[in-house]
Design a protein around this motif. Structure first.
Motif, PDB file in Angstrom:
ATOM      1  N   TYR A  35    -135.570 -16.347  56.641  1.00 38.62           N
ATOM      2  CA  TYR A  35    -135.308 -16.440  58.067  1.00 38.62           C
ATOM      3  C   TYR A  35    -133.808 -16.586  58.289  1.00 38.62           C
ATOM      4  O   TYR A  35    -133.087 -17.077  57.436  1.00 38.62           O
ATOM      5  N   GLN A  37    -131.321 -18.362  61.383  1.00 36.36           N
ATOM      6  CA  GLN A  37    -131.396 -19.258  62.531  1.00 36.36           C
ATOM      7  C   GLN A  37    -130.067 -19.228  63.266  1.00 36.36           C
ATOM      8  O   GLN A  37    -129.020 -19.524  62.691  1.00 36.36           O
ATOM      9  N   GLY A  40    -129.883 -20.291  70.284  1.00 32.29           N
ATOM     10  CA  GLY A  40    -130.517 -19.497  71.329  1.00 32.29           C
ATOM     11  C   GLY A  40    -131.588 -18.554  70.851  1.00 32.29           C
ATOM     12  O   GLY A  40    -132.288 -17.946  71.668  1.00 32.29           O
ATOM     13  N   HIS A  41    -131.747 -18.433  69.532  1.00 33.42           N
ATOM     14  CA  HIS A  41    -132.749 -17.504  68.996  1.00 33.42           C
ATOM     15  C   HIS A  41    -133.798 -18.198  68.140  1.00 33.42           C
ATOM     16  O   HIS A  41    -134.801 -17.612  67.792  1.00 33.42           O
ATOM     17  N   GLY A  42    -133.553 -19.398  67.742  1.00 28.40           N
ATOM     18  CA  GLY A  42    -134.507 -20.066  66.878  1.00 28.40           C
ATOM     19  C   GLY A  42    -134.583 -19.404  65.513  1.00 28.40           C
ATOM     20  O   GLY A  42    -133.649 -18.755  65.052  1.00 28.40           O
ATOM     21  N   LEU A  43    -135.714 -19.552  64.870  1.00 31.23           N
ATOM     22  CA  LEU A  43    -135.948 -18.961  63.552  1.00 31.23           C
ATOM     23  C   LEU A  43    -136.500 -17.552  63.710  1.00 31.23           C
ATOM     24  O   LEU A  43    -137.514 -17.345  64.365  1.00 31.23           O
ATOM     25  N   LEU A  45    -137.674 -14.079  61.499  1.00 35.67           N
ATOM     26  CA  LEU A  45    -138.077 -13.619  60.185  1.00 35.67           C
ATOM     27  C   LEU A  45    -137.344 -12.332  59.814  1.00 35.67           C
ATOM     28  O   LEU A  45    -137.349 -11.360  60.564  1.00 35.67           O
ATOM     29  N   PHE A  90    -132.524 -19.478  55.975  1.00 36.07           N
ATOM     30  CA  PHE A  90    -133.503 -20.366  55.362  1.00 36.07           C
ATOM     31  C   PHE A  90    -134.546 -19.570  54.609  1.00 36.07           C
ATOM     32  O   PHE A  90    -135.043 -18.547  55.079  1.00 36.07           O
TER      33      PHE A  90
ATOM     34  N   PHE B  89    -139.966 -28.251  66.415  1.00 35.64           N
ATOM     35  CA  PHE B  89    -140.528 -26.925  66.670  1.00 35.64           C
ATOM     36  C   PHE B  89    -142.038 -26.974  66.535  1.00 35.64           C
ATOM     37  O   PHE B  89    -142.565 -27.643  65.654  1.00 35.64           O
ATOM     38  N   PHE B 101    -142.326 -19.174  65.592  1.00 35.91           N
ATOM     39  CA  PHE B 101    -141.792 -20.482  65.920  1.00 35.91           C
ATOM     40  C   PHE B 101    -141.280 -20.518  67.346  1.00 35.91           C
ATOM     41  O   PHE B 101    -140.717 -19.541  67.841  1.00 35.91           O
ATOM     42  N   GLY B 102    -141.440 -21.661  67.979  1.00 34.55           N
ATOM     43  CA  GLY B 102    -140.828 -21.869  69.271  1.00 34.55           C
ATOM     44  C   GLY B 102    -139.336 -22.106  69.113  1.00 34.55           C
ATOM     45  O   GLY B 102    -138.824 -22.261  68.007  1.00 34.55           O
ATOM     46  N   GLN B 103    -138.642 -22.162  70.247  1.00 31.86           N
ATOM     47  CA  GLN B 103    -137.193 -22.341  70.235  1.00 31.86           C
ATOM     48  C   GLN B 103    -136.802 -23.748  69.790  1.00 31.86           C
ATOM     49  O   GLN B 103    -135.744 -23.941  69.215  1.00 31.86           O
TER      50      GLN B 103
END
Lengths: 113, 111
Positions: A35, A37, A40-43, A45, A90, B89, B101-103
């Motif tokens: 992933y 990170q 503003g985008h999170g994780l 894939l 990650f 999360f 996953f959520g933000q």
């Protein structure tokens, strides 16, 4: 971190150079994931593997390739790094299914200048 | 887009109070949910999970509640401590091989 290590932990590189990140697990889990990170985008894939030499793309796979020659190692390669690939990367593992809990490594912070 | 979302990006609570972090999901067929905690500079850490055949599951100082009627789950942290400061999360399976996953919600603790 559930027997997961990532190397290097930090890297600074220049645009256009190849970069390889390594994920190593001691849990003998079948599934492995990469992933990125970003704020503003999170994780998100990049790629995942469901067995030795079995890999598939995730949602942001452009510019990345992966290899898994043995159960414990999953490599992520940036063929020609770009500044947009500056991120925290990650690795994660899950035991027998992609629908199970994933356990994450400590991350690699990559800066592309 | 992601099927898992969070109501609030930040939550600030007093030390010792209970914290409630919420998560909405859109896929009514989802049967498994996971909560993660991510401290600054670290990878996400598994906290607790719940399957859709349950409404509630408790761990050490944490409780997850699942309301399938409104497709909502929450993470409750009892007696919040400074060490609980992190981003939380929720996640759910997407297809057979992935999680989405959520933000995340950032929880800050006021002394």
């Amino acid at each position: 971190d559930a027997g997961i290590t990532q190397s290097p932990r930090h890297k600074v590189t220049e645009t256009g150079t190849p970069v390889t990140l390594r994920c190593h697990q001691t849990e003998n889990h079948r599934y492995m994931y990469w992933y990125r990170q970003d704020p503003g985008h999170g994780l998100r894939l990049i790629h995942y593997s469901y067995g030795v030499k079995d890999t598939d793309k995730g949602e942001v796979s452009d510019g990345y390739s992966v290899s898994r020659s043995k159960t414990e190692d999953f490599l992520l390669t940036l063929e020609s790094a770009t500044s947009s690939q500056t991120s925290v990367y990650f690795c994660a593992i899950s035991e027998t299914s992609g629908q199970e809990t994933q356990y994450f490594g400590p991350g690699t912070r990559l800066l592309v200048l | 887009g992601e099927s898992v979302g969070l109501h609030l990006p930040t939550l600030s609570v007093q030390e010792g109070d209970n914290s409630i972090i919420n998560c909405a999901y859109s896929n009514s067929a989802s049967d498994y949910f996971i909560w993660y905690k991510q401290e600054s500079g670290k990878g996400p850490q598994f906290i607790i999970d719940i399957r859709s055949n349950m409404d509630k599951r408790q761990g050490q100082r944490v409780t997850v509640l699942l309301n399938k009627t409104v497709k909502h789950l929450s993470l409750q942290i009892a007696a919040t401590q400074p060490g609980d400061s992190a981003v939380y999360f929720c996640a759910e399976p997407q297809g057979a091989q992935k999680l989405v996953f959520g933000q995340g919600t950032r929880l800050t603790i006021n002394p």
